[in-house]
Design a protein around this motif. Sequence first.
Motif, PDB file in Angstrom:
ATOM      1  N   CYS A  64       0.728  -1.231  -0.146  1.00  0.00           N
ATOM      2  CA  CYS A  64      -0.119   0.107   0.011  1.00  0.00           C
ATOM      3  C   CYS A  64       0.838   1.447  -0.099  1.00  0.00           C
ATOM      4  CB  CYS A  64      -0.990   0.173   1.212  1.00  0.00           C
ATOM      5  SG  CYS A  64      -2.207   1.310   1.134  1.00  0.00           S
TER       6      CYS A  64
ATOM      7  N   TYR B  34      -0.223   4.118   0.914  1.00  0.00           N
ATOM      8  CA  TYR B  34      -0.734   5.084   1.897  1.00  0.00           C
ATOM      9  C   TYR B  34      -0.082   4.890   3.259  1.00  0.00           C
ATOM     10  CZ  TYR B  34      -4.457   6.865  -0.866  1.00  0.00           C
ATOM     11  OH  TYR B  34      -5.331   7.338  -1.864  1.00  0.00           O
TER      12      TYR B  34
ATOM     13  N   CYS C  97      -1.419   5.081   6.501  1.00  0.00           N
ATOM     14  CA  CYS C  97      -2.382   5.211   7.598  1.00  0.00           C
ATOM     15  C   CYS C  97      -2.062   4.614   9.149  1.00  0.00           C
ATOM     16  CB  CYS C  97      -3.712   4.627   7.563  1.00  0.00           C
ATOM     17  SG  CYS C  97      -4.427   5.073   5.697  1.00  0.00           S
TER      18      CYS C  97
ATOM     19  N   TYR D 224      -2.668   3.642  11.930  1.00  0.00           N
ATOM     20  CA  TYR D 224      -3.617   2.552  12.687  1.00  0.00           C
ATOM     21  C   TYR D 224      -3.438   1.237  11.901  1.00  0.00           C
ATOM     22  CZ  TYR D 224      -6.971   4.397   9.549  1.00  0.00           C
ATOM     23  OH  TYR D 224      -7.508   4.625   7.975  1.00  0.00           O
ATOM     24  N   CYS D 225      -3.037   1.558  10.672  1.00  0.00           N
ATOM     25  CA  CYS D 225      -3.007   0.086   9.658  1.00  0.00           C
ATOM     26  C   CYS D 225      -2.007  -0.739   9.774  1.00  0.00           C
ATOM     27  CB  CYS D 225      -3.505   0.653   8.367  1.00  0.00           C
ATOM     28  SG  CYS D 225      -3.924  -0.746   7.123  1.00  0.00           S
TER      29      CYS D 225
ATOM     30  N   ASN E 257      -1.253  -2.436   7.187  1.00  0.00           N
ATOM     31  CA  ASN E 257      -0.445  -2.484   5.843  1.00  0.00           C
ATOM     32  C   ASN E 257       0.203  -1.095   5.305  1.00  0.00           C
ATOM     33  OD1 ASN E 257      -1.633  -4.992   5.567  1.00  0.00           O
ATOM     34  ND2 ASN E 257      -3.706  -4.059   5.307  1.00  0.00           N
ATOM     35  N   ARG E 258       0.118  -0.093   6.454  1.00  0.00           N
ATOM     36  CA  ARG E 258       0.673   0.958   5.841  1.00  0.00           C
ATOM     37  C   ARG E 258       2.147   0.976   5.433  1.00  0.00           C
ATOM     38  NH1 ARG E 258       1.876   0.334  10.693  1.00  0.00           N
ATOM     39  NH2 ARG E 258       3.746   0.839  11.743  1.00  0.00           N
TER      40      ARG E 258
ATOM     41  N   GLY F   6      -4.968  -2.971  -0.503  1.00  0.00           N
ATOM     42  CA  GLY F   6      -3.915  -2.024  -0.270  1.00  0.00           C
ATOM     43  C   GLY F   6      -3.987  -1.124  -1.756  1.00  0.00           C
ATOM     44  N   ILE F   7      -3.667   0.148  -1.662  1.00  0.00           N
ATOM     45  CA  ILE F   7      -3.696   0.884  -2.737  1.00  0.00           C
ATOM     46  C   ILE F   7      -2.201   0.678  -3.556  1.00  0.00           C
ATOM     47  CG2 ILE F   7      -4.043   3.468  -3.714  1.00  0.00           C
ATOM     48  CD1 ILE F   7      -6.025   3.292  -1.504  1.00  0.00           C
TER      49      ILE F   7
ATOM     50  N   GLU G 179     -13.312   5.121   8.950  1.00  0.00           N
ATOM     51  CA  GLU G 179     -12.086   5.096   9.346  1.00  0.00           C
ATOM     52  C   GLU G 179     -12.227   5.763  10.934  1.00  0.00           C
ATOM     53  OE1 GLU G 179     -10.485   2.712   8.571  1.00  0.00           O
ATOM     54  OE2 GLU G 179      -9.827   3.076   6.251  1.00  0.00           O
TER      55      GLU G 179
ATOM     56  N   LYS H 183      -5.612  10.370   3.243  1.00  0.00           N
ATOM     57  CA  LYS H 183      -7.001  10.239   2.985  1.00  0.00           C
ATOM     58  C   LYS H 183      -7.952  11.449   3.197  1.00  0.00           C
ATOM     59  CE  LYS H 183      -7.791   5.342   3.778  1.00  0.00           C
ATOM     60  NZ  LYS H 183      -8.279   4.177   4.398  1.00  0.00           N
TER      61      LYS H 183
HETATM   62  S1  SF4 Z   1      -4.632  -0.507   3.342  1.00  0.00           S
HETATM   63 FE1  SF4 Z   1      -6.081   1.003   3.519  1.00  0.00          FE
HETATM   64  S2  SF4 Z   1      -6.164   1.719   5.785  1.00  0.00           S
HETATM   65 FE2  SF4 Z   1      -4.263   0.427   5.354  1.00  0.00          FE
HETATM   66  S3  SF4 Z   1      -2.714   1.888   4.799  1.00  0.00           S
HETATM   67 FE3  SF4 Z   1      -3.385   1.268   2.955  1.00  0.00          FE
HETATM   68  S4  SF4 Z   1      -5.086   2.924   2.513  1.00  0.00           S
HETATM   69 FE4  SF4 Z   1      -4.578   3.075   4.670  1.00  0.00          FE
END
Ligand code: SF4
Lengths: 411, 301
Positions: free
Chosen positions: A66, A68, A70, A72-73, A75-76, A112-113, A169, A183
């Motif tokens: 991913c 991003y 974030c 709390y995540c 996968n950040r 994930g992005i 979220e 986000k």
């Molecule tokens: S998977 Fe979603 S929540 Fe986790 S870091 Fe990537 S965009 Fe953010």
Amino acid sequence: MQVQQKLEILADAAKYDASCASSGTERRNSRDGKGIGSTTGTGICHSYAPDGRCISLLKILLTNFCLYDCVYCVNRVSSNVPRARFSIDEVVQLTLAFYRRNYIEGLFLSSGIIQSPDYTMEQVVEVARILREEHGFRGYIHLKTIPDADPDLLARAGRYADRLSINIELPTAASLSALAPEKDGAAIRISMARLRERIDAGKDKTVSGKRPPKFSPGGQSTQMIVGADASDDRTILSTSADLYGRYRLRRVYYSAFSPIPDASPVLPLQSPPLVREHRLYQADWLMRFYGFESHEIITGEQGMLALDMDPKTAWALQNRAMFPVDLNRAPKSTLLRVPGLGVRNVQRILAARRVRAVRLDDLVHMRAPINRMLPFIQLPDHHPGATLDAVSLPARLKAIPAVPQQLGLFM
Amino acid sequence: MHSVYLKHETDIEGWRTAARQLIAHGVAPQEVDWYVRPAQDVAVQEDFFAMADDVTNLASPRLSGVSQENAADNRRLMVPRQLVELVRPVILHQAPERFGLLYRVLWRLQRERGLMRLAGDADIARLNVMAKAVRRDMHKMTAFVRFRETVVEGRQRYLAWFEPEHHIMAAIAPFFIGRFAAMDWTIMSPRMGMHWDGTMLHFLPGGKPEALPAEDAGEALWLSYYRHIFNPARLKLKAMQKEMPKKYWHNLPEAELITSLIAGAGTRTQAMLERMPEPPRRKIIGYQRKLRRPDIAGGNE
Ligand code: SF4
């Protein structure tokens, strides 16, 4: 990498999404012998994990790479968890293999992005398209949508999915920009509004009586993380009330922030007690099915729900002047406010009292939790007398063990 | 005393015919004994697809084989819709007293108006509880049947073993046919089995779980999934057991993982909490949001 290893990594990456519902959609089957699958309307939980959560869908990420960050995540981008990526075909085959063995109701796919929101969304939609068009899959599909993706892609997602979701979220825009810098709260809400329009349009018949193309018949849902920021329950519930009202969400899921592998140092060390999450679900239920307003439900100090009793009992204790309620006379809306009385038993009482007066015995036979109700109700053969106003009442009620019942049904 | 012999455990037709005649002759509930003939063969409600609508015939004069005289009786029979809706699930209950209980309620209904609305009446409450138990059993069967894949004569077959509490096998068949019509599947239980060959449903005598294939590659993946979708930082065992009671565990492949998952949960959570934050090991290129739509381009970007 083997499919099994990918599955492990990508299920690990998906488990923080609380939703696993397979309900609310149209009824379908494959009696015609073409394709595979059916939906029941109420959904089926095929298993339960020791964390108490229902396993209804194959809940995985297409990839946990991913861009991003974030905080709390799990996968950040800045986390060091192992990464994997499924091919589209692998997800399709895995879904079908699980479905044929009756392990699941369908697929909950998120991702994930990677590269760009559009690219990612396209891959997710393609999985759903292949399942539906090439395999005649008639089971449940829930797709997580990416608010920044092209509206056309969201429109395509809605054609194949039973449910779409976008996670809000965090309860406030300020928390979101602090903890999920990439986000955009406004974009999330714009997407929800768009989905609502399309979902509504998918239900109305046009003037000519023609049915519009189906669009996410199971509606949309969202998830809020509890305890990662300082928002109190009042803020959380008023955000939920706003989301239900504005975008007609089917469900808001509350997910108590829990320790994750390789957590960010920005996060609070202490995760909130699980019971807080439980109380939020109960309060949410009171708003949706019992006629409570979000602002009434908060009875604890500092904008929080009481942790040591359910929110309906807590509310009743603060509004004792309203009680005792005469079960043979009170209107439905008042019956719904009696602690221990659920929607089903309220209906039963309403039906029965047209035939004859309801008595204590009737409640016993209906298996209502009378111990918790007695201080608040009046019947031909029962009056709470002084117990209702006794100072010791809260303590007495706390001592009655709450039967572990399905969420919400025991209020 | 009157004795009624029903053809099999879910002989709704037999119960209906007998009940109608008994009411017509004014036979009180305490004067009737209900028996089910010992099964010689697999006997079930054959027309199970029609079963749901079929019960409504209880009140309808258009029953096959009913003489004009009986038809007249039928019109006088008080059978509220609420009872009709309860008969079908209650007949599937395993309790032997179900036939007598249903008859008693039918009897009382001829005299007590509004009885069906009294959820607090002991008989009605009992019927509701029985119906709920049957519906739950059916629901759990749709949830907990686990097929194993095997190949017989070049064709894929799906086999399962399940032990329902009530007599629900035939009643649940439409669910599995509606979902897996293109598959070739068999579900066996101690009392009876059923086999769908892609076109027809066949009922079989009861069997033994040993007939299941021992191995299935899909099952190994499922176990991996179960292990990894579990979040060790939240243990809610009561909630799990409420919905997935232990009596089902021995037929659920994933259930053998439960004990070890619970045992390891504490240590795994502790390890996550104690772990020192690490700097990212990969190079991170900051992500730039592309703003395509003017409507979300706030002034701050
Ligand atoms: S998977 Fe979603 S929540 Fe986790 S870091 Fe990537 S965009 Fe953010």
